[in-house]
Design an enzyme around this catalytic site. Structure first.
Site, mmCIF file in Angstrom:
data_model
loop_
_atom_site.group_PDB
_atom_site.id
_atom_site.type_symbol
_atom_site.label_atom_id
_atom_site.label_comp_id
_atom_site.label_asym_id
_atom_site.label_seq_id
_atom_site.Cartn_x
_atom_site.Cartn_y
_atom_site.Cartn_z
ATOM 1 N N HIS A 25 -5.760 -2.648 -6.775
ATOM 2 C CA HIS A 25 -4.897 -1.937 -7.254
ATOM 3 C C HIS A 25 -3.685 -2.481 -7.877
ATOM 4 O O HIS A 25 -3.409 -3.650 -7.400
ATOM 5 C CB HIS A 25 -4.018 -1.345 -5.957
ATOM 6 C CG HIS A 25 -2.976 -0.120 -6.123
ATOM 7 N ND1 HIS A 25 -3.334 1.223 -6.302
ATOM 8 C CD2 HIS A 25 -1.680 -0.365 -6.238
ATOM 9 C CE1 HIS A 25 -2.128 1.869 -6.714
ATOM 10 N NE2 HIS A 25 -1.192 0.870 -6.489
ATOM 11 N N GLY A 48 8.496 0.397 -6.352
ATOM 12 C CA GLY A 48 9.525 -0.568 -6.757
ATOM 13 C C GLY A 48 8.876 -1.769 -5.988
ATOM 14 O O GLY A 48 9.088 -2.838 -7.036
ATOM 15 N N PHE A 49 8.706 -1.686 -4.965
ATOM 16 C CA PHE A 49 8.608 -3.104 -4.239
ATOM 17 C C PHE A 49 7.525 -2.823 -3.064
ATOM 18 O O PHE A 49 7.413 -1.836 -2.629
ATOM 19 C CB PHE A 49 9.931 -3.419 -3.383
ATOM 20 C CG PHE A 49 11.064 -3.547 -4.351
ATOM 21 C CD1 PHE A 49 11.279 -4.539 -5.119
ATOM 22 C CD2 PHE A 49 11.694 -2.377 -4.562
ATOM 23 C CE1 PHE A 49 12.552 -4.617 -6.140
ATOM 24 C CE2 PHE A 49 12.922 -2.427 -5.648
ATOM 25 C CZ PHE A 49 13.191 -3.732 -6.167
ATOM 26 N N GLY A 50 6.792 -4.009 -2.738
ATOM 27 C CA GLY A 50 6.007 -4.004 -1.746
ATOM 28 C C GLY A 50 6.791 -4.310 -0.442
ATOM 29 O O GLY A 50 7.929 -4.511 -0.354
ATOM 30 N N GLY A 51 6.177 -4.288 0.895
ATOM 31 C CA GLY A 51 6.767 -4.701 1.875
ATOM 32 C C GLY A 51 7.817 -3.803 2.554
ATOM 33 O O GLY A 51 8.681 -4.279 3.339
ATOM 34 N N MET A 60 4.971 -1.924 -13.421
ATOM 35 C CA MET A 60 6.429 -1.403 -13.418
ATOM 36 C C MET A 60 7.168 -1.903 -14.612
ATOM 37 O O MET A 60 6.932 -3.134 -15.090
ATOM 38 C CB MET A 60 7.309 -2.185 -12.117
ATOM 39 C CG MET A 60 6.319 -2.075 -10.960
ATOM 40 S SD MET A 60 7.412 -2.404 -9.442
ATOM 41 C CE MET A 60 6.174 -2.095 -8.086
ATOM 42 N N MET A 82 4.148 2.736 -13.098
ATOM 43 C CA MET A 82 5.447 3.236 -12.690
ATOM 44 C C MET A 82 6.099 2.793 -13.981
ATOM 45 O O MET A 82 6.909 2.084 -13.791
ATOM 46 C CB MET A 82 5.730 2.238 -11.302
ATOM 47 C CG MET A 82 4.879 2.989 -10.277
ATOM 48 S SD MET A 82 5.101 1.467 -8.715
ATOM 49 C CE MET A 82 3.726 0.765 -9.126
ATOM 50 N N ASP A 119 -0.075 5.009 -0.961
ATOM 51 C CA ASP A 119 0.558 3.793 -1.157
ATOM 52 C C ASP A 119 1.796 3.592 -0.731
ATOM 53 O O ASP A 119 2.844 4.238 -0.802
ATOM 54 C CB ASP A 119 0.279 3.710 -2.723
ATOM 55 C CG ASP A 119 0.730 2.684 -3.240
ATOM 56 O OD1 ASP A 119 1.109 1.488 -2.366
ATOM 57 O OD2 ASP A 119 0.941 2.560 -4.560
ATOM 58 N N GLY A 120 1.900 2.392 0.313
ATOM 59 C CA GLY A 120 3.081 1.963 0.976
ATOM 60 C C GLY A 120 3.390 1.784 2.153
ATOM 61 O O GLY A 120 3.053 2.897 2.794
ATOM 62 N N ASP A 134 -0.103 -2.767 -9.738
ATOM 63 C CA ASP A 134 1.107 -2.018 -9.758
ATOM 64 C C ASP A 134 1.913 -2.390 -11.123
ATOM 65 O O ASP A 134 2.352 -3.576 -11.233
ATOM 66 C CB ASP A 134 1.955 -2.267 -8.564
ATOM 67 C CG ASP A 134 1.628 -1.663 -7.381
ATOM 68 O OD1 ASP A 134 1.428 -0.244 -7.445
ATOM 69 O OD2 ASP A 134 1.345 -2.325 -6.400
ATOM 70 N N SER A 172 -3.665 -3.968 -2.852
ATOM 71 C CA SER A 172 -2.507 -4.099 -4.163
ATOM 72 C C SER A 172 -2.256 -5.735 -4.307
ATOM 73 O O SER A 172 -1.629 -6.346 -3.502
ATOM 74 C CB SER A 172 -1.272 -3.301 -3.684
ATOM 75 O OG SER A 172 -0.039 -3.585 -4.725
ATOM 76 N N SER A 178 1.032 -6.113 1.404
ATOM 77 C CA SER A 178 1.408 -7.007 2.260
ATOM 78 C C SER A 178 0.145 -7.050 3.484
ATOM 79 O O SER A 178 0.128 -8.229 3.894
ATOM 80 C CB SER A 178 2.888 -7.225 2.830
ATOM 81 O OG SER A 178 3.252 -5.566 2.381
ATOM 82 N N HIS A 216 -1.679 1.731 -11.491
ATOM 83 C CA HIS A 216 -0.780 2.497 -11.083
ATOM 84 C C HIS A 216 0.468 2.743 -12.005
ATOM 85 O O HIS A 216 1.304 1.347 -11.876
ATOM 86 C CB HIS A 216 -0.451 2.302 -9.578
ATOM 87 C CG HIS A 216 0.627 2.864 -9.031
ATOM 88 N ND1 HIS A 216 1.495 2.670 -7.821
ATOM 89 C CD2 HIS A 216 1.690 4.020 -9.550
ATOM 90 C CE1 HIS A 216 2.333 3.477 -7.555
ATOM 91 N NE2 HIS A 216 2.697 4.346 -8.532
ATOM 92 N N MET A 232 2.866 8.628 -2.769
ATOM 93 C CA MET A 232 3.639 7.535 -2.239
ATOM 94 C C MET A 232 4.105 7.419 -0.901
ATOM 95 O O MET A 232 5.103 8.636 -0.548
ATOM 96 C CB MET A 232 4.873 7.196 -3.318
ATOM 97 C CG MET A 232 4.444 6.838 -4.631
ATOM 98 S SD MET A 232 3.494 5.400 -4.678
ATOM 99 C CE MET A 232 4.391 4.123 -4.014
HETATM 100 C C1 DX5 Z 1 5.115 0.086 -4.585
HETATM 101 C C2 DX5 Z 1 3.641 -0.203 -4.988
HETATM 102 C C3 DX5 Z 1 2.632 -0.384 -3.996
HETATM 103 C C4 DX5 Z 1 2.937 -1.924 -3.290
HETATM 104 C C5 DX5 Z 1 2.642 -1.513 -1.803
HETATM 105 O O1 DX5 Z 1 5.968 0.607 -5.685
HETATM 106 O O2 DX5 Z 1 3.293 0.839 -5.490
HETATM 107 O O3 DX5 Z 1 1.512 -0.462 -4.322
HETATM 108 O O4 DX5 Z 1 2.155 -2.902 -3.508
HETATM 109 O O5 DX5 Z 1 2.846 -2.715 -1.020
HETATM 110 P P1 DX5 Z 1 2.908 -2.590 0.644
HETATM 111 O O6 DX5 Z 1 1.485 -2.356 1.058
HETATM 112 O O7 DX5 Z 1 3.263 -3.910 1.051
HETATM 113 O O8 DX5 Z 1 3.733 -1.596 0.985
HETATM 114 ZN ZN ZN Z 2 1.114 1.062 -6.248
#
Ligand code: DX5
Ligand code: ZN
Length: 240
Positions: free
Chosen positions: A35, A144-147, A39, A70, A177-178, A37, A10, A200, A68, A139
């Site tokens: 991937h 909304g966020f990674g990590g 948003m 969102m 994902d996530g 993302d 991602s 991440s 993806h 999900m």
């Molecule tokens: C979150 C995204 C994910 C995100 C995953 O809203 O859809 O694709 O990048 O990040 P990690 O792998 O760091 O959880």
């Molecule tokens: Zn995603």
């Protein structure tokens, strides 16, 4: 479950100033799906990227581009993502008033269509579309966020989807994902996930826009991807 597993790095966690190089590194490590993302700051509380970035990525890789979405009103933007070169486009169940229409719209451009489920959305809500989608994205964090921390309720949803697919003889693939990383990958693969999104864990950033993601450098990114994919493949063999 003997499913073939694929790694979908991602780019949310990458360093956008070095996007092409970092994507190539993740692919060199065995990633096969990029991937992306998207948003909009409405459906999720973050803003990322749109069709121009997909168009640029299309020029530097032949790998599958997995968009993806969102976003609210995805039907308004699906044509642009398709024209920019997306191969797969997924929409959130929660964002679509006419989900079947959105799936048909994606298919009308010759693209693979996916539907995404937020952590609080049950698998049952897809019972009428499982025969027309190409993949379901579960999900395992709130989008909304990674990590973020992996939410374990995704596991029973992945299992339920795999069971329904077998019972009804359907063909959709299962993506997760996530929070997919070395400590969770075995569980998601054993549950039946086949396309593993990882931000991440591959790029080494904490994954938020402006977070200085992608701190790993190309060789670390390649090694991260390779290690994660190896762990996924071992888990797939164990559960075969
Ligand atoms: C979150 C995204 C994910 C995100 C995953 O809203 O859809 O694709 O990048 O990040 P990690 O792998 O760091 O959880
Ligand atoms: Zn995603």
């Amino acid at each position: 479950m003997t499913g073939h597993v694929e790694l979908a790095p991602s780019i949310l966690a990458s360093d956008f100033a070095h996007l092409a190089e970092q994507v190539q590194a993740a692919l060199a490590g065995g990633g096969t799906v990029v991937h992306v993302d998207v948003m909009d700051g409405h459906f999720v509380p973050n803003i990322t990227i749109g069709p121009p970035v997909v168009k640029s990525l299309r020029k530097v890789t032949g790998a599958v581009l997995d968009c993806h979405l969102m976003i609210e009103n995805p039907d308004l933007y699906i044509p642009e993502f398709a024209e920019a070169g997306a191969d797969w486009i997924s929409v959130h169940q929660e964002a679509c008033r006419h989900l079947d229409r959105s799936i048909q719209l994606i298919h009308s451009f010759g693209k693979k269509a996916g539907v995404v489920l937020n952590p609080a959305t049950p698998v049952d809500t897809l019972s009428e579309v499982l025969d027309v989608v190409d993949f379901v994205l579960v999900m395992s964090v709130n989008p909304g966020f990674g990590g973020q921390k992996f939410l374990r309720n995704a596991l029973h949803k992945i299992r339920a989807l795999a069971e329904i697919r077998a019972t009804l003889g359907l063909n959709f693939r299962i993506e997760v994902d996530g929070g997919v990383a070395l400590d969770t990958v075995e569980d998601v693969v054993k549950a039946g996930a086949e396309i593993l999104v990882a931000g991440s864990a591959v790029f080494g950033g904490i994954g938020g826009i402006g977070s200085g993601g992608g701190s790993g450098g190309a060789s670390a990114i390649e090694a991260n991807a390779r290690k994660l994919l190896q762990a996924a493949r071992s888990a797939a063999l164990l559960s075969a």
